[in-house]
Design a protein around this motif. Structure first.
Motif, mmCIF file in Angstrom:
data_model
loop_
_atom_site.group_PDB
_atom_site.id
_atom_site.type_symbol
_atom_site.label_atom_id
_atom_site.label_comp_id
_atom_site.label_asym_id
_atom_site.label_seq_id
_atom_site.Cartn_x
_atom_site.Cartn_y
_atom_site.Cartn_z
ATOM 1 N N ILE A 251 -80.686 52.205 -15.354
ATOM 2 C CA ILE A 251 -81.332 53.523 -15.291
ATOM 3 C C ILE A 251 -82.691 53.408 -14.610
ATOM 4 C CG2 ILE A 251 -82.410 55.325 -16.697
ATOM 5 C CD1 ILE A 251 -80.104 54.849 -18.733
ATOM 6 N N ARG A 252 -83.472 52.422 -14.996
ATOM 7 C CA ARG A 252 -84.825 52.279 -14.432
ATOM 8 C C ARG A 252 -84.806 51.908 -12.951
ATOM 9 N NH1 ARG A 252 -86.112 49.747 -19.993
ATOM 10 N NH2 ARG A 252 -87.040 51.540 -21.058
ATOM 11 N N ARG A 253 -83.687 51.387 -12.480
ATOM 12 C CA ARG A 253 -83.537 51.054 -11.052
ATOM 13 C C ARG A 253 -82.923 52.194 -10.238
ATOM 14 N NH1 ARG A 253 -80.970 45.023 -11.787
ATOM 15 N NH2 ARG A 253 -82.927 43.969 -12.283
ATOM 16 N N CYS A 254 -82.517 53.266 -10.911
ATOM 17 C CA CYS A 254 -81.814 54.362 -10.243
ATOM 18 C C CYS A 254 -82.697 55.020 -9.170
ATOM 19 C CB CYS A 254 -81.385 55.412 -11.270
ATOM 20 S SG CYS A 254 -80.519 56.812 -10.544
ATOM 21 N N THR A 255 -82.121 55.225 -8.021
ATOM 22 C CA THR A 255 -82.812 55.916 -6.920
ATOM 23 C C THR A 255 -81.918 57.020 -6.345
ATOM 24 O OG1 THR A 255 -82.017 54.276 -5.330
ATOM 25 C CG2 THR A 255 -84.208 53.897 -6.296
ATOM 26 N N ALA A 256 -80.960 57.500 -7.135
ATOM 27 C CA ALA A 256 -79.961 58.459 -6.653
ATOM 28 C C ALA A 256 -80.582 59.696 -6.012
ATOM 29 C CB ALA A 256 -79.034 58.863 -7.793
ATOM 30 N N CYS A 257 -81.633 60.229 -6.567
ATOM 31 C CA CYS A 257 -82.230 61.441 -5.986
ATOM 32 C C CYS A 257 -83.589 61.189 -5.348
ATOM 33 C CB CYS A 257 -82.333 62.563 -7.004
ATOM 34 S SG CYS A 257 -82.171 62.222 -8.708
ATOM 35 N N GLU A 258 -83.893 59.954 -5.077
ATOM 36 C CA GLU A 258 -85.212 59.626 -4.519
ATOM 37 C C GLU A 258 -85.577 60.455 -3.286
ATOM 38 O OE1 GLU A 258 -88.060 55.958 -4.618
ATOM 39 O OE2 GLU A 258 -86.152 55.455 -3.695
ATOM 40 N N PRO A 259 -84.651 60.728 -2.355
ATOM 41 C CA PRO A 259 -85.042 61.539 -1.198
ATOM 42 C C PRO A 259 -85.539 62.942 -1.563
ATOM 43 C CG PRO A 259 -82.934 60.460 -0.799
ATOM 44 C CD PRO A 259 -83.289 60.227 -2.248
ATOM 45 N N GLU A 260 -85.159 63.423 -2.739
ATOM 46 C CA GLU A 260 -85.554 64.767 -3.183
ATOM 47 C C GLU A 260 -86.830 64.767 -4.027
ATOM 48 O OE1 GLU A 260 -83.701 67.193 -1.956
ATOM 49 O OE2 GLU A 260 -82.341 65.681 -1.123
ATOM 50 N N LEU A 261 -87.325 63.597 -4.349
ATOM 51 C CA LEU A 261 -88.472 63.487 -5.252
ATOM 52 C C LEU A 261 -89.759 63.282 -4.456
ATOM 53 C CD1 LEU A 261 -86.802 61.134 -7.873
ATOM 54 C CD2 LEU A 261 -87.168 63.609 -8.099
ATOM 55 N N PRO A 262 -90.763 64.132 -4.657
ATOM 56 C CA PRO A 262 -91.990 64.034 -3.867
ATOM 57 C C PRO A 262 -92.764 62.731 -4.066
ATOM 58 C CG PRO A 262 -92.311 65.557 -5.674
ATOM 59 C CD PRO A 262 -90.850 65.197 -5.649
ATOM 60 N N GLY B 269 -91.193 59.866 -5.320
ATOM 61 C CA GLY B 269 -90.231 58.782 -5.435
ATOM 62 C C GLY B 269 -89.657 58.685 -6.835
ATOM 63 N N ALA B 270 -88.699 57.812 -6.980
ATOM 64 C CA ALA B 270 -88.020 57.629 -8.269
ATOM 65 C C ALA B 270 -88.855 56.748 -9.203
ATOM 66 C CB ALA B 270 -86.651 57.001 -8.050
ATOM 67 N N ASN B 271 -88.914 57.149 -10.446
ATOM 68 C CA ASN B 271 -89.530 56.364 -11.513
ATOM 69 C C ASN B 271 -88.925 56.848 -12.834
ATOM 70 O OD1 ASN B 271 -91.085 54.702 -13.101
ATOM 71 N ND2 ASN B 271 -92.925 55.957 -12.955
ATOM 72 N N PRO B 272 -87.658 56.491 -13.090
ATOM 73 C CA PRO B 272 -86.991 56.980 -14.295
ATOM 74 C C PRO B 272 -87.717 56.534 -15.567
ATOM 75 C CG PRO B 272 -85.403 56.062 -12.750
ATOM 76 C CD PRO B 272 -86.768 55.686 -12.250
ATOM 77 N N ILE B 273 -87.972 57.512 -16.438
ATOM 78 C CA ILE B 273 -88.689 57.270 -17.690
ATOM 79 C C ILE B 273 -87.709 57.424 -18.847
ATOM 80 C CG2 ILE B 273 -90.594 58.010 -19.165
ATOM 81 C CD1 ILE B 273 -91.529 56.991 -16.397
ATOM 82 N N ILE B 274 -87.557 56.361 -19.621
ATOM 83 C CA ILE B 274 -86.664 56.376 -20.771
ATOM 84 C C ILE B 274 -87.142 55.330 -21.769
ATOM 85 C CG2 ILE B 274 -85.034 54.764 -19.691
ATOM 86 C CD1 ILE B 274 -82.775 56.404 -21.144
ATOM 87 N N GLN B 275 -86.915 55.611 -23.048
ATOM 88 C CA GLN B 275 -87.236 54.662 -24.122
ATOM 89 C C GLN B 275 -86.066 54.691 -25.085
ATOM 90 O OE1 GLN B 275 -91.165 54.795 -26.152
ATOM 91 N NE2 GLN B 275 -90.025 55.261 -28.022
ATOM 92 N N ALA B 276 -85.488 53.535 -25.378
ATOM 93 C CA ALA B 276 -84.348 53.522 -26.300
ATOM 94 C C ALA B 276 -84.115 52.127 -26.870
ATOM 95 C CB ALA B 276 -83.086 54.006 -25.588
ATOM 96 N N HIS B 277 -83.565 52.117 -28.065
ATOM 97 C CA HIS B 277 -83.088 50.904 -28.718
ATOM 98 C C HIS B 277 -81.971 51.343 -29.654
ATOM 99 C CE1 HIS B 277 -82.872 47.383 -31.311
ATOM 100 N NE2 HIS B 277 -83.470 46.722 -30.334
ATOM 101 N N SER B 278 -81.002 50.503 -29.863
ATOM 102 C CA SER B 278 -79.863 50.877 -30.701
ATOM 103 C C SER B 278 -80.259 51.146 -32.160
ATOM 104 C CB SER B 278 -78.772 49.809 -30.636
ATOM 105 O OG SER B 278 -79.281 48.570 -31.078
ATOM 106 N N ASP B 279 -81.425 50.692 -32.583
ATOM 107 C CA ASP B 279 -81.908 50.960 -33.937
ATOM 108 C C ASP B 279 -82.532 52.352 -34.086
ATOM 109 O OD1 ASP B 279 -81.223 48.376 -34.604
ATOM 110 O OD2 ASP B 279 -83.281 47.606 -34.473
ATOM 111 N N ALA B 280 -82.849 53.036 -33.000
ATOM 112 C CA ALA B 280 -83.592 54.303 -33.044
ATOM 113 C C ALA B 280 -82.925 55.309 -33.972
ATOM 114 C CB ALA B 280 -83.728 54.882 -31.646
#
Length: 190
Positions: A9-20, A22-33
């Protein structure tokens, strides 16, 4: 498995051309959450710092939850996954809507790795439209009917300072909904 998914997810650049900015996916998760927060999309400050809810909206959200930053940013306790994972850019009256590619691409994969989540906060109409079926047309009516979905889903207005008027016009929200969320969150995060 979740760790490699988060890397993807953090490496995703799928919509980078549309982003002013650039891509910088923000997510926080752990299976304990135990708590999941699904908001709209990162703002510019969050994009610049790569820290979810690192802005005045996040300050208010942490106040609503009665959590300090250490608790809030503990992925073993709280997962954070916006509808759009990257900053979408500026619009006429605020940020643009979240990119539509993110949620279908990533949400179900992440949710499958979060078996302990007991409550999901759905912040704003984009998250509510995606996760609540048969909901009222307006955000206010949806939030007023929060007990229909609680505790699994809890619809909330956006905690943005721009929503000060909404909060003033709907005092029941901070009188009824916030105490329920706080009690639930503190019981779950013990």
């Amino acid at each position: 498995m979740l760790a490699s998914l988060l890397t993807d997810i953090r490496r995703c650049t799928a919509c980078e051309p549309e982003l002013p900015l650039g891509a910088n996916p923000i997510i926080q998760a752990h299976s304990d959450a135990k708590l999941l927060i699904i908001g709209q999309a990162p703002g510019i400050r969050v994009h610049q710092t790569s820290i979810a809810w690192n802005d005045p909206s996040g300050d208010r959200l942490r106040q609503w939850l009665d959590l300090d930053k250490t608790q809030f940013y503990n992925p073993h306790q709280i997962a954070i996954m916006p509808m759009g994972l990257c900053y979408p850019g500026k619009g006429r009256s605020g940020d643009l809507p979240p990119r539509k590619e993110c949620a279908p691409r990533w949400h179900q994969k992440v949710l499958a790795q979060l078996p302990n989540v007991g409550m999901t906060l759905l912040i704003g109409q984009y998250a509510q439209n995606a996760y609540l079926s048969d909901k009222p047309k307006t955000l206010t009516e949806t939030v007023k009917q929060w007990q229909r979905w609680a505790p699994h889903y809890l619809p909330l207005p956006h905690p943005s300072p721009r929503n000060q008027l909404w909060l003033k016009n709907n005092p029941w929200f901070e009188q009824e909904v916030i105490p329920f969320i706080r009690e639930y969150v503190h019981q779950q995060l013990r």
